[in-house]
Design an enzyme around this catalytic site. Structure first.
Site, PDB file in Angstrom:
ATOM      1  N   ARG A 195       0.838  -1.190   0.000  1.00 62.58           N
ATOM      2  CA  ARG A 195       0.000   0.000   0.000  1.00 62.58           C
ATOM      3  C   ARG A 195       0.880   1.250   0.000  1.00 62.58           C
ATOM      4  NH1 ARG A 195      -3.428  -2.916  -1.499  1.00 62.58           N
ATOM      5  NH2 ARG A 195      -5.463  -3.356  -0.573  1.00 62.58           N
ATOM      6  N   HIS A 221      -0.845  -0.024  -9.814  1.00 58.98           N
ATOM      7  CA  HIS A 221      -1.497  -0.988  -8.906  1.00 58.98           C
ATOM      8  C   HIS A 221      -1.910  -2.243  -9.692  1.00 58.98           C
ATOM      9  CE1 HIS A 221      -3.738  -1.250  -4.835  1.00 58.98           C
ATOM     10  NE2 HIS A 221      -3.539  -2.469  -5.302  1.00 58.98           N
TER      11      HIS A 221
HETATM   12  P1  NAP Z   1      -1.405 -11.738   4.966  1.00 56.73           P
HETATM   13  O1  NAP Z   1      -1.484 -13.161   4.543  1.00 56.73           O
HETATM   14  O2  NAP Z   1      -2.341 -11.239   6.005  1.00 56.73           O
HETATM   15  O3  NAP Z   1       0.110 -11.499   5.455  1.00 56.73           O
HETATM   16  C1  NAP Z   1       0.493 -10.365   6.170  1.00 56.73           C
HETATM   17  C2  NAP Z   1       1.903 -10.584   6.733  1.00 56.73           C
HETATM   18  O4  NAP Z   1       2.352  -9.374   7.332  1.00 56.73           O
HETATM   19  C3  NAP Z   1       1.952 -11.661   7.823  1.00 56.73           C
HETATM   20  O5  NAP Z   1       3.141 -12.424   7.710  1.00 56.73           O
HETATM   21  C4  NAP Z   1       2.013 -10.824   9.111  1.00 56.73           C
HETATM   22  O6  NAP Z   1       2.692 -11.453  10.180  1.00 56.73           O
HETATM   23  C5  NAP Z   1       2.823  -9.647   8.654  1.00 56.73           C
HETATM   24  N1  NAP Z   1       2.593  -8.487   9.521  1.00 56.73           N
HETATM   25  C6  NAP Z   1       1.431  -7.817   9.753  1.00 56.73           C
HETATM   26  N2  NAP Z   1       1.639  -6.817  10.632  1.00 56.73           N
HETATM   27  C7  NAP Z   1       2.943  -6.867  10.947  1.00 56.73           C
HETATM   28  C8  NAP Z   1       3.764  -6.094  11.815  1.00 56.73           C
HETATM   29  N3  NAP Z   1       3.275  -5.068  12.538  1.00 56.73           N
HETATM   30  N4  NAP Z   1       5.070  -6.427  11.911  1.00 56.73           N
HETATM   31  C9  NAP Z   1       5.590  -7.456  11.217  1.00 56.73           C
HETATM   32  N5  NAP Z   1       4.862  -8.238  10.371  1.00 56.73           N
HETATM   33  C10 NAP Z   1       3.567  -7.922  10.257  1.00 56.73           C
HETATM   34  O7  NAP Z   1      -1.567 -10.761   3.714  1.00 56.73           O
HETATM   35  P2  NAP Z   1      -1.318 -11.085   2.154  1.00 56.73           P
HETATM   36  O8  NAP Z   1      -2.465 -11.806   1.577  1.00 56.73           O
HETATM   37  O9  NAP Z   1       0.039 -11.682   2.027  1.00 56.73           O
HETATM   38  O10 NAP Z   1      -1.339  -9.591   1.557  1.00 56.73           O
HETATM   39  C11 NAP Z   1      -0.444  -8.600   2.008  1.00 56.73           C
HETATM   40  C12 NAP Z   1      -0.847  -7.247   1.475  1.00 56.73           C
HETATM   41  O11 NAP Z   1      -0.545  -7.146   0.090  1.00 56.73           O
HETATM   42  C13 NAP Z   1      -2.343  -6.913   1.527  1.00 56.73           C
HETATM   43  O12 NAP Z   1      -2.729  -6.475   2.827  1.00 56.73           O
HETATM   44  C14 NAP Z   1      -2.489  -5.828   0.481  1.00 56.73           C
HETATM   45  O13 NAP Z   1      -2.348  -4.558   1.059  1.00 56.73           O
HETATM   46  C15 NAP Z   1      -1.316  -6.078  -0.453  1.00 56.73           C
HETATM   47  N6  NAP Z   1      -1.758  -6.478  -1.813  1.00 56.73           N
HETATM   48  C16 NAP Z   1      -1.403  -5.699  -2.874  1.00 56.73           C
HETATM   49  C17 NAP Z   1      -1.789  -6.064  -4.158  1.00 56.73           C
HETATM   50  C18 NAP Z   1      -1.381  -5.247  -5.345  1.00 56.73           C
HETATM   51  O14 NAP Z   1      -1.871  -5.483  -6.447  1.00 56.73           O
HETATM   52  N7  NAP Z   1      -0.479  -4.316  -5.216  1.00 56.73           N
HETATM   53  C19 NAP Z   1      -2.541  -7.233  -4.356  1.00 56.73           C
HETATM   54  C20 NAP Z   1      -2.882  -7.988  -3.257  1.00 56.73           C
HETATM   55  C21 NAP Z   1      -2.490  -7.610  -1.979  1.00 56.73           C
HETATM   56  P3  NAP Z   1       2.064 -12.759  10.909  1.00 56.73           P
HETATM   57  O15 NAP Z   1       2.121 -13.850   9.870  1.00 56.73           O
HETATM   58  O16 NAP Z   1       2.981 -13.001  12.023  1.00 56.73           O
HETATM   59  O17 NAP Z   1       0.646 -12.392  11.279  1.00 56.73           O
HETATM   60  C1  GLV Z   2      -5.174  -5.334  -3.974  1.00 59.59           C
HETATM   61  O1  GLV Z   2      -4.481  -4.389  -3.751  1.00 59.59           O
HETATM   62  C2  GLV Z   2      -5.654  -6.216  -2.963  1.00 59.59           C
HETATM   63  O2  GLV Z   2      -5.558  -5.877  -1.777  1.00 59.59           O
HETATM   64  O3  GLV Z   2      -6.164  -7.298  -3.321  1.00 59.59           O
END
Ligand code: NAP
Ligand code: GLV
Length: 306
Positions: A221, A269
């Site tokens: 983000r 994005h």
């Molecule tokens: P997820 O499975 O919830 O993983 C989040 C990770 O971040 C987990 O390993 C978590 O640790 C860690 N985390 C959260 N807060 C933290 C903190 N304060 N300190 C250290 N580590 C922390 O999420 P995801 O599905 O991988 O997605 C991640 C993000 O990618 C989304 O929230 C979204 O904003 C972004 N995204 C972007 C796009 C794009 O097109 N650009 C697309 C999809 C997603 P724990 O495992 O220990 O809980």
């Molecule tokens: C895209 O940014 C998503 O959070 O899926």
């Protein structure tokens, strides 16, 4: 069972048809003010008025992985909030990040500029062992990215809130190990959720701790990054550049300095898109599981913010 669809920025037709095919016994319709109360909602960027009217919802299915914008709204407290859990995004994210890391490591942009200028250039190969990539966030997407990077034999570090055991990934945990994680990282990849704890996490103080000539890849983000701090560190020569897919304001305003910065590569994005068929299949499966009383993956802890 009634399902309401509220994704004002998307063409509803194909999504509705897909959801109806996957859930033939359900009544599914596009939300309009005054619509009948529904059991479950499929949403992306809905207005507050939607939740004010649909206060009885049992399940809220977010058509993306990130729930930062959704959690800014007042949601029905009894509803289970479920985000997309991979649904075809992890492989896209792995492609995007590997591409950005390799493009930078192998200096492909420099070669392209040289060739365009008619130069047959010779660049000294970089040492792969020095080119450590640090992935912030080792969740569904971060873990996949960390595994993919190892295919190319980059040293990989990972930082998360709780300890992870991922083969070949040098894990760092929590605030206590954040500085060590940064100091051991050449290319920083951000895949954290946006929460009060992670907002502005890439700033002058933290980015200054990367190895000399550090590089930043932000695919999570825009509000994770302090834009002016990144530009100052690149312009001073402390950082080598950045690849950015996400921005504080999207679309990126026309007068933003990122547009013209020679060391910043951008995409709109687009690193991991929501894929319709995969998302519908996942959401339909989870709606049926919740109706049966079974657990589902991707339930959001609203207190924690992800
Ligand atoms: P997820 O499975 O919830 O993983 C989040 C990770 O971040 C987990 O390993 C978590 O640790 C860690 N985390 C959260 N807060 C933290 C903190 N304060 N300190 C250290 N580590 C922390 O999420 P995801 O599905 O991988 O997605 C991640 C993000 O990618 C989304 O929230 C979204 O904003 C972004 N995204 C972007 C796009 C794009 O097109 N650009 C697309 C999809 C997603 P724990 O495992 O220990 O809980
Ligand atoms: C895209 O940014 C998503 O959070 O899926």
């Amino acid at each position: 069972m009634n399902i309401t669809f509220c994704c004002p920025s998307l063409p509803a037709g194909p999504w509705l048809a897909g959801l109806k095919a996957a859930l033939p016994d359900a009544e599914i319709s596009v939300w309009q003010p005054g619509a009948l109360p529904a059991d479950h909602a499929v949403v992306w960027a809905p207005p507050q008025a939607f939740f004010d009217e649909q206060a009885q919802l049992k399940g809220i299915f977010n058509m993306g992985a990130g729930v930062d914008a959704l959690l800014e709204l007042r949601l029905p407290p009894q509803a289970t909030v479920v985000r997309l859990d991979d649904a075809g995004m992890a492989v896209q994210m792995a492609e995007y990040v590997c591409h950005a890391v390799i493009r930078h490591f192998r200096e492909f942009e420099g070669y392209a500029a040289d060739m365009e200028a008619g130069l047959w250039s010779d660049r000294k190969p970089r040492r792969r062992a020095d080119f450590s990539v640090g992935v912030m966030g080792l969740g569904v997407l971060g873990e996949r990215v960390a595994r993919a990077l190892q295919t190319f034999e980059f040293p990989v570090n990972g930082w998360s809130r709780s300890a992870k055991a991922i083969d070949g990934v040098n894990g760092f945990v929590g605030a206590a190990q954040f500085n060590d994680f940064l100091a051991n990282t050449q290319v920083l990849v951000n895949l954290l959720p946006l929460t009060p704890e992670t907002q502005n996490i890439m700033n002058h103080a933290t980015l200054s701790q990367l190895k000399p000539d550090g590089y930043v890849i932000n695919v999570a983000r825009g509000a994770h990054l302090v834009d002016d701090d990144l530009i100052a560190l690149i312009d001073s020569g402390r950082l080598a550049g950045a690849t950015l897919d996400v921005f504080r304001v999207e679309p990126l305003p026309a007068d933003h300095p990122f547009w013209t910065h020679p060391k910043i590569t951008m995409t709109p994005h687009a690193s991991a898109r929501t894929l319709r068929d995969e998302s519908i299949a996942q959401i339909a499966g989870k709606i049926m599981a919740l109706e049966r009383g079974d657990g589902v993956a991707g339930v959001v802890d609203t207190g924690r913010g992800y």
